[in-house]
Design an enzyme around this catalytic site. Structure first.
Site, short mmCIF file in Angstrom:
data_model
loop_
_atom_site.label_atom_id
_atom_site.label_comp_id
_atom_site.label_asym_id
_atom_site.label_seq_id
_atom_site.Cartn_x
_atom_site.Cartn_y
_atom_site.Cartn_z
N HIS A 45 0.80 -1.22 0.00
CA HIS A 45 0.00 0.00 0.00
C HIS A 45 0.83 1.28 0.00
CE1 HIS A 45 -3.20 -2.88 0.56
NE2 HIS A 45 -3.87 -1.99 -0.11
N CYS A 72 -10.21 -1.52 -11.11
CA CYS A 72 -9.60 -0.43 -10.32
C CYS A 72 -8.23 -0.82 -9.77
CB CYS A 72 -10.52 0.02 -9.20
SG CYS A 72 -10.79 -1.23 -7.95
C1 PEP Z 1 -6.73 -4.24 -5.57
O1 PEP Z 1 -6.54 -5.18 -4.81
O2 PEP Z 1 -6.44 -4.28 -6.79
C2 PEP Z 1 -7.32 -2.99 -5.09
C3 PEP Z 1 -7.70 -2.04 -5.90
O3 PEP Z 1 -7.40 -2.83 -3.75
P1 PEP Z 1 -6.15 -2.51 -2.77
O4 PEP Z 1 -4.95 -2.29 -3.64
O5 PEP Z 1 -6.52 -1.33 -1.97
O6 PEP Z 1 -6.06 -3.76 -1.98
#
Ligand code: PEP
Ligand code: MG
Length: 755
Positions: free
Chosen positions: A363, A678
């Site tokens: 993250h 996304c």
């Molecule tokens: C993903 O897992 O692709 C996503 C958009 O969520 P995050 O990166 O916040 O886990």
């Protein structure tokens, strides 16, 4: 046995230097295994020999002096076989070699274990006894465990030494390219919340700042203690009878005692050390003096000192972020950069990010991309060796150059200005819709967690906010935000993007996103209590999120809601029911005020492979699906997205991931459910092209990718891209990438892929 082992490991890992770690290890191991001798031999690969580095049992004069060529003696034998050797009588073994200066003639039994790190032999750990009797199996496993622990300490120390001695890095250091872009700036090392046992003794070049940081920490600890005592007395606890009160009173006396704080300050000044190191030295000495004697009451005080020290360390590490010079651009360097740390540092000075731990989709990396800051993760480097040095950071290639000369700096400044030009080119078209050259409309939305600094005129040209990560504002709090506080930050965000749909995702914590005030230990966090699993177990959190979001959207009507980490139909059903409950409650409030509430569209994320097989059962419960390619890749490939050791295995371009994505697109069409992407894949040029070929038309990505993706999308012929992809049938991905590269060359867009 296990307790003994744990104690030795704690001692080894917490030792301030490799020498001390080895000394502690040989003494304690000899004692624990009732052996007569324990020694560590370290490899010197260039000289092709081992050197006796520590021993309890061999002659002290031999330590540091005795050397054995590779392959010589029993130590050489263990090294060349890279295997444990356990002998009842070493003297009769053909490889036995007697070294008179060590005085080892009195020992018979021998157990030698290789010390190796990632396949590299670093040394040999040996125990010996006078008696002629083989060591038993539990001794063997004890030694193997210790050797593994020592290996990581040795590997780290060797690298540190090499860098300190040479004070130079030959060539670029490689890591994982995590956020595009380049910068040239000074490194600033961040030390995390520290544990007293693991604080290193590090020098500083800026004694006055360290003294100042220490004074601030003292002041803040005093303040905390005063507040605590006030709270206790206000809660009606009688002062005289309250043991808790007494404890804090003692703490308060200690922290106000100038001989204690003065001693720490003088260690900083006289020895030129970091404040955290001085706290460790003074408090450890004090604790040792108390534990070796006195009554049990006095000994108890050593626990208090540890607690005070820990409080000081925690303030000191927190103050670092605030202590960054607001006028000096810097590259943040840390063992583990967290998403919350990135937002704590003023964006105007944060030019780049380097993290030892983490990978392309941890993250912090995503956060760096959303802030458009170049980042390199998974860099095997002793961070403190970089502090204050000038670095070139190349987040596109995943490289760092330490102390670049003038010519290299100039070269990079030139590259930086060229890519700025390219970005400007793309940004000029930011407000034009992305329609491909064959007339296909692509919707490009924004992924965000904070109200990123976008201009209003740009916001209205976005095709939506496809992912609002609600955990980001939660990460920035000191405790769970109240409904009112939540309503405040949701409302600010929804208002900022009032003309476009915003998809708010419910809390996705767990895995590598732990709230500082809600931590829990799991042996396998990526497969643990994450996202919707956690919030369904704590329904009040989910309900309060829903209600605050609904209230925040009351006059705006631009809210959609989706849930993360869905694995089963029942989770979707329960999450939906709770949304309906929240909707009813907030609707009634609104009706009473003469307003009508609109039910937001409700979606489920596809991030766990099980969803692929239950989409038809989930479809009746949702209005849309949204694919999180970051987690989908992690779970299809069983590769932790934050683990730099396996980062070379993490690829959304793996045929299994791509085929899953193709299948999800097909199923969504069949089920007549909207689907968008996304995850980070759609923010990459080739990723977007593949997804477009599968039939996806709605994407959401970081701000830094939007202009580039739109620019490319407006120039490609999706029919042609689909034809290339279909012909390849995802059988030979490198060949397909080659074809895409050729196509980009043809369109003059190659820089948009490479940069
Ligand atoms: C993903 O897992 O692709 C996503 C958009 O969520 P995050 O990166 O916040 O886990
Ligand atoms: Mg995810």
């Amino acid at each position: 046995m296990l307790t003994l082992l744990r104690k030795i490991i704690e001692g080894v890992m917490g030792a301030p230097s490799l020498g001390e770690a080895m000394r502690c290890l040989v003494t304690k191991t000899k004692e624990s295994l009732r052996a007569d001798c324990c020694s560590v031999y370290l490899a010197e690969p260039e000289e092709r020999r081992f050197r006796l580095a520590a021993s309890d049992g061999l002659s002290p004069d031999a330590v540091g002096r005795t050397v054995l060529p590779f392959g010589d003696g029993l130590v050489g034998f263990v090294g060349s076989r890279q295997e444990l050797v356990n002998l009842a009588d070493a003297t009769v073994h053909p490889c036995f070699k007697y070294l008179p200066e060590t005085g080892e003639d009195c020992y018979r039994s021998f157990l030698g274990v290789p010390i190796a790190d990632q396949g590299r032999l670093l040394g040999v750990l040996v125990i010996q006894r006078r008696q002629s009797r083989r060591f038993d199996e539990s001794d063997e496993s004890f030694m193997v465990t210790l050797a593994a622990q020592l290996a990581s300490k040795v590997a780290h120390a060797q690298m540190l030494n090499r860098i300190r001695e040479e004070h130079t890095f030959s060539g670029p250091i490689r890591g994982i390219p995590a956020s595009r872009g380049r910068c040239v700036a000074r490194a600033c090392v961040w030390y995390p919340q520290l544990d007293l046992d693991h604080v290193a003794i590090s020098p500083t070049e800026d004694v006055p700042t360290q003294v100042e940081l220490f004074r601030q920490a003292v002041f803040q600890v005093q303040l905390d203690l005063d507040t605590l005592m006030l709270r206790i007395s206000q809660s009606g606890v009688k002062k005289e009878s309250s043991e808790i009160f007494e404890i804090f009173e003692i703490y308060s006396m200690m922290i106000n005692d100038s001989s204690f704080t003065g001693k720490i300050e003088s260690v900083i000044r006289e020895r030129g050390l970091m404040a955290v190191s001085a706290v460790k030295i003074v408090c450890t000495e004090l604790m040792e003096s108390l534990t070796t004697g006195g009554s049990s009451y006095i000994r108890e005080r050593s626990v208090d000192i540890r607690d005070i020290a820990q409080r000081l360390l925690s303030k000191l590490s927190h103050n670092q972020a605030k202590a960054f010079d607001p006028d000096s651009p810097m590259i943040l360097v840390a063992e583990e950069v967290s998403a919350s740390l990135l937002v704590e540092i003023p964006s105007k000075i944060l030019k780049g990010v380097i993290s030892v731990k983490g990978s392309v989709n941890s993250h912090a990396a995503i956060m760096a991309r959303s802030l458009s800051i170049p980042a390199v993760m998974g860099v095997e480097i002793p961070v403190d060796a970089l502090d204050g040095r000038t670095l070139v950071l190349d987040g596109t290639r995943g490289e760092i150059i330490v102390d670049p000369n003038q010519a290299v700096q100039e070269e990079y400044r030139e590259v930086i200005s060229r890519s700025r030009h390219m970005q400007e080119l793309a940004e000029k078209e930011f407000c034009q819709p992305a329609v491909s050259s064959d007339g296909q409309r692509i919707l490009v939305g924004l992924n965000a967690g904070l109200n990123v600094g976008m201009k209003d005129e740009e916001k209205c040209h976005l095709d939506g906010v496809g992912l609002y990560r609600s955990e980001i504002p939660f990460l920035l709090q000191n405790s769970f935000p109240t409904e009112q506080e939540q309503q405040g930050f949701y409302s600010e965000f929804l208002t900022a993007f009032r003309n476009i749909p915003v998809c708010m995702r419910t809390l996705d914590v767990g895995g590598d996103k732990q709230l500082p005030y809600f931590r829990y230990q799991e042996s396998n966090p990526a497969l643990g209590w994450r996202g919707i699993r956690m919030t369904l177990d704590n329904q009040s959190i989910l309900l309060s999120q829903y209600k605050s979001m609904l209230r925040a959207a009351e006059d705006l009507n631009n809210l959609n809601i989706m849930i993360p980490m869905v694995t089963a139909v029942d989770e979707v059903r329960r999450a939906r029911e709770l949304l309906e409950t929240a909707f009813q409650e907030v609707s009634e409030e609104a009706r009473a005020a003469g307003r009508e509430l609109v039910m937001p569209k409700f979606g489920a994320m596809i991030e766990v492979p099980s969803m692929l097989f239950i989409m038809e059962d989930v479809a009746p419960l949702v209005d849309f699906f949204s694919i999180g390619t970051n987690d989908l890749t992690q779970y299809i490939l069983a590769v932790d997205r934050s683990n730099s050791r396996v980062s070379q295995l993490y690829s959304p371009y793996h045929p299994a991931v791509l085929r899953a994505l193709r299948e999800i697109a097909r199923k969504s069409r069949e089920l007549d459910r909207k689907v968008e992407v996304c995850g980070e894949l759609c923010g990459e040029v080739f990723g977007m092209m593949l997804l477009a070929a599968f039939g996806y038309r709605v994407f959401s990505m970081n701000l830094s990718s939007i202009a580039r993706i739109r620019y490319v999308a407006r120039r490609i012929d999706i029919g042609r891209v689909t034809e290339m992809t279909d012909r390849n049938d995802l059988k030979d991905i490198p060949a397909l990438m080659q074809e895409f590269t050729g196509y980009m060359d043809e369109l003059g867009l190659q820089r948009f892929v490479a940069d």
